[in-house]
Design a protein around this motif. Structure first.
Motif, PDB file in Angstrom:
ATOM      1  N   ILE B  77      -6.394   3.072   1.754  1.00 37.65           N
ATOM      2  CA  ILE B  77      -5.375   3.413   2.738  1.00 37.65           C
ATOM      3  C   ILE B  77      -6.005   3.609   3.179  1.00 37.65           C
ATOM      4  CG2 ILE B  77      -4.134   5.136   2.826  1.00 37.65           C
ATOM      5  CD1 ILE B  77      -3.724   4.890  -0.400  1.00 37.65           C
ATOM      6  N   TYR B  78      -6.716   4.473   4.483  1.00 34.83           N
ATOM      7  CA  TYR B  78      -7.076   4.705   5.072  1.00 34.83           C
ATOM      8  C   TYR B  78      -7.806   3.471   6.525  1.00 34.83           C
ATOM      9  CZ  TYR B  78      -6.980   9.745   4.700  1.00 34.83           C
ATOM     10  OH  TYR B  78      -6.192  11.145   4.753  1.00 34.83           O
ATOM     11  N   VAL B  82      -4.184   2.928   7.761  1.00 33.00           N
ATOM     12  CA  VAL B  82      -4.157   3.616   9.065  1.00 33.00           C
ATOM     13  C   VAL B  82      -4.402   3.618  10.508  1.00 33.00           C
ATOM     14  CG1 VAL B  82      -4.296   6.641   9.703  1.00 33.00           C
ATOM     15  CG2 VAL B  82      -3.561   6.261   7.301  1.00 33.00           C
ATOM     16  N   PHE B 150      -0.337  11.206 -13.356  1.00 36.86           N
ATOM     17  CA  PHE B 150       0.619  11.192 -12.642  1.00 36.86           C
ATOM     18  C   PHE B 150       2.461  10.546 -12.971  1.00 36.86           C
ATOM     19  CE2 PHE B 150      -1.993   9.259  -9.469  1.00 36.86           C
ATOM     20  CZ  PHE B 150      -1.142   9.940  -8.291  1.00 36.86           C
ATOM     21  N   TYR B 154       2.701  15.746 -13.069  1.00 35.12           N
ATOM     22  CA  TYR B 154       2.954  15.421 -11.785  1.00 35.12           C
ATOM     23  C   TYR B 154       4.276  14.760 -11.456  1.00 35.12           C
ATOM     24  CZ  TYR B 154      -1.261  17.759 -10.994  1.00 35.12           C
ATOM     25  OH  TYR B 154      -2.613  19.111 -11.814  1.00 35.12           O
ATOM     26  N   VAL B 157       5.785  15.603  -8.333  1.00 29.99           N
ATOM     27  CA  VAL B 157       5.647  15.421  -7.335  1.00 29.99           C
ATOM     28  C   VAL B 157       5.551  13.702  -7.407  1.00 29.99           C
ATOM     29  CG1 VAL B 157       3.708  16.422  -5.782  1.00 29.99           C
ATOM     30  CG2 VAL B 157       4.738  17.487  -7.691  1.00 29.99           C
ATOM     31  N   PHE B 158       5.202  13.523  -7.305  1.00 35.67           N
ATOM     32  CA  PHE B 158       5.452  11.191  -7.500  1.00 35.67           C
ATOM     33  C   PHE B 158       6.273  10.978  -6.741  1.00 35.67           C
ATOM     34  CE2 PHE B 158       4.858   7.090  -9.513  1.00 35.67           C
ATOM     35  CZ  PHE B 158       3.801   6.509  -8.527  1.00 35.67           C
ATOM     36  N   ILE B 161       7.175  12.020  -3.840  1.00 36.29           N
ATOM     37  CA  ILE B 161       6.469  11.730  -2.147  1.00 36.29           C
ATOM     38  C   ILE B 161       6.539  10.422  -1.714  1.00 36.29           C
ATOM     39  CG2 ILE B 161       4.234  10.226  -3.512  1.00 36.29           C
ATOM     40  CD1 ILE B 161       2.389  12.701  -1.235  1.00 36.29           C
ATOM     41  N   VAL B 164       8.948  10.652   0.485  1.00 38.00           N
ATOM     42  CA  VAL B 164       8.469  11.065   1.792  1.00 38.00           C
ATOM     43  C   VAL B 164       8.127  10.197   2.001  1.00 38.00           C
ATOM     44  CG1 VAL B 164       6.881  12.122   2.781  1.00 38.00           C
ATOM     45  CG2 VAL B 164       8.137  13.650   0.998  1.00 38.00           C
ATOM     46  N   LEU B 165       7.856   9.281   1.679  1.00 35.48           N
ATOM     47  CA  LEU B 165       7.292   7.459   2.384  1.00 35.48           C
ATOM     48  C   LEU B 165       8.478   7.462   2.689  1.00 35.48           C
ATOM     49  CD1 LEU B 165       3.896   6.708   0.159  1.00 35.48           C
ATOM     50  CD2 LEU B 165       4.185   7.594   2.697  1.00 35.48           C
ATOM     51  N   ALA B 168       9.572   8.604   5.557  1.00 28.17           N
ATOM     52  CA  ALA B 168       8.608   8.509   6.837  1.00 28.17           C
ATOM     53  C   ALA B 168       8.822   6.834   7.604  1.00 28.17           C
ATOM     54  CB  ALA B 168       7.475   9.040   6.681  1.00 28.17           C
ATOM     55  N   GLY B 171      12.557   6.781   9.208  1.00 25.58           N
ATOM     56  CA  GLY B 171      11.899   7.932  10.760  1.00 25.58           C
ATOM     57  C   GLY B 171      11.338   7.483  11.670  1.00 25.58           C
ATOM     58  N   ALA B 172       9.891   6.247  11.626  1.00 22.94           N
ATOM     59  CA  ALA B 172       9.266   5.940  12.375  1.00 22.94           C
ATOM     60  C   ALA B 172      10.044   4.824  12.821  1.00 22.94           C
ATOM     61  CB  ALA B 172       8.285   5.409  11.635  1.00 22.94           C
ATOM     62  N   ILE B 175      12.765   5.552  15.324  1.00 22.92           N
ATOM     63  CA  ILE B 175      12.279   6.924  16.359  1.00 22.92           C
ATOM     64  C   ILE B 175      11.436   5.823  17.500  1.00 22.92           C
ATOM     65  CG2 ILE B 175       9.994   8.044  17.304  1.00 22.92           C
ATOM     66  CD1 ILE B 175      10.355   9.799  15.165  1.00 22.92           C
TER      67      ILE B 175
END
Lengths: 108, 182
Positions: B77-78, B82, B150, B154, B157-158, B161, B164-165, B168, B171-172, B175
């Motif tokens: 991921i990172y 990212v 998971f 959770y 939350v799973f 999230i 949220v992704l 996002a 929205g990206a 924008i």
């Protein structure tokens, strides 16, 4: 206490995370572009993740909780990077710059 | 003394434990050097390269914390998503001429160093003084147990999230599209 057994010590990870956090703060203050500040904020998130994982390994009774939290932090960081970079691209389109000193329209 | 696992005597350098400790020291150095490059480099491309080095070191540290799954996710991921996205944004939005990425003024460098130093030393002193007690483990923290957590404890939350992704990403796109002429 030998240097070669440092990886078995909780404090090593806490100190490392603190130093990474300090580097992130330094980068956020000194970087002049929005992208540089985003990079430094990723360092701060990495420091927080290291703390979660260290406590997960050494103290928490259930060692899955910290890993689950770290995975959630990764997802949030990915969303944050996507939104932040799209904002940066929109700002660049309007101002032809991502330098923080040029973005002073709200400066009263 | 804060919790540490039981290795009583100092291992020799060329035993299994000694080599593990040596690899850990190298990876710690890689993390710190990468972070240093990321926060002090003059050009943004070098900052991103330092960030990649730092994240690879952090992934190695996760291996030492008994979490190979999270280590692989860190790289995937990172480093894979990212950092590459940030590199694309640099190519799109940061012209390399007129670029100065150094301190904004004569005082901002030292003041930022003092601020970061105070924060770092405060955190280190706090970690030094605090007492943490180790509790007995209730499971091994394997990938299977992460998956069970998971989808049971959770699961809410799973789901959140993933929403949220999704928001996002949409929205990206919105924008970044706004104000485009063609």
């Amino acid at each position: 206490m030998s240097f070669l057994t440092l990886y078995n010590n909780l404090n090593t990870f806490l100190y490392l995370a603190a130093i990474l956090f300090g580097m992130g703060v330094y980068g956020i203050v000194t970087h002049r572009t929005l992208i540089g500040m985003l990079i430094s904020s990723e360092l701060i998130l990495a420091a927080a993740s290291i703390n979660f994982m260290a406590f997960n390994r050494f103290t928490a009774p259930d060692p899955t909780v910290g890993q689950v939290f770290t995975l959630f932090i990764m997802a949030i960081a990915a969303a944050e990077a996507a939104i932040g970079l799209s904002i940066i691209i929109a700002v660049y389109r309007n101002y032809k710059s991502v330098d923080t000193e040029d973005l002073v329209e709200l400066n009263g | 003394m804060n919790p540490s696992m039981a290795i009583t005597e100092a291992p020799g350098l060329f035993t299994a434990n000694g080599l593990t400790g040596l690899i850990f020291l190298v990876m710690m150095a890689v993390t710190l050097i990468g972070g240093l490059i990321a926060c002090t480099a003059e050009r943004l491309v070098r900052s991103v390269a330092g960030l990649i080095v730092c994240f690879i070191g952090v992934a190695a540290l996760y291996y030492f914390l008994n979490s190979p799954f999270v280590a692989l996710m860190q790289i995937l991921i990172y480093v894979g998503a990212v950092c590459i996205t940030i590199a694309f944004a640099i190519m799109l939005a940061a012209p390399e001429e007129n670029k100065k990425n150094g301190p904004a003024g004569p005082l901002s460098g030292p003041l930022a160093f003092i601020t970061a130093g105070i924060v770092t030393i405060g955190l280190i002193v706090m970690a030094m003084r605090a007492k943490f007690t180790s509790l007995p483990k209730v499971n091994g923290g394997s990938v299977k147990e992460i998956g069970i957590q998971f989808l049971t404890s959770y699961s809410m939350v799973f789901e959140l999230i993933s929403i949220v992704l999704l928001i996002a990403i949409i929205g990206a796109l919105v924008i970044a599209r706004a104000g485009r002429s063609k």
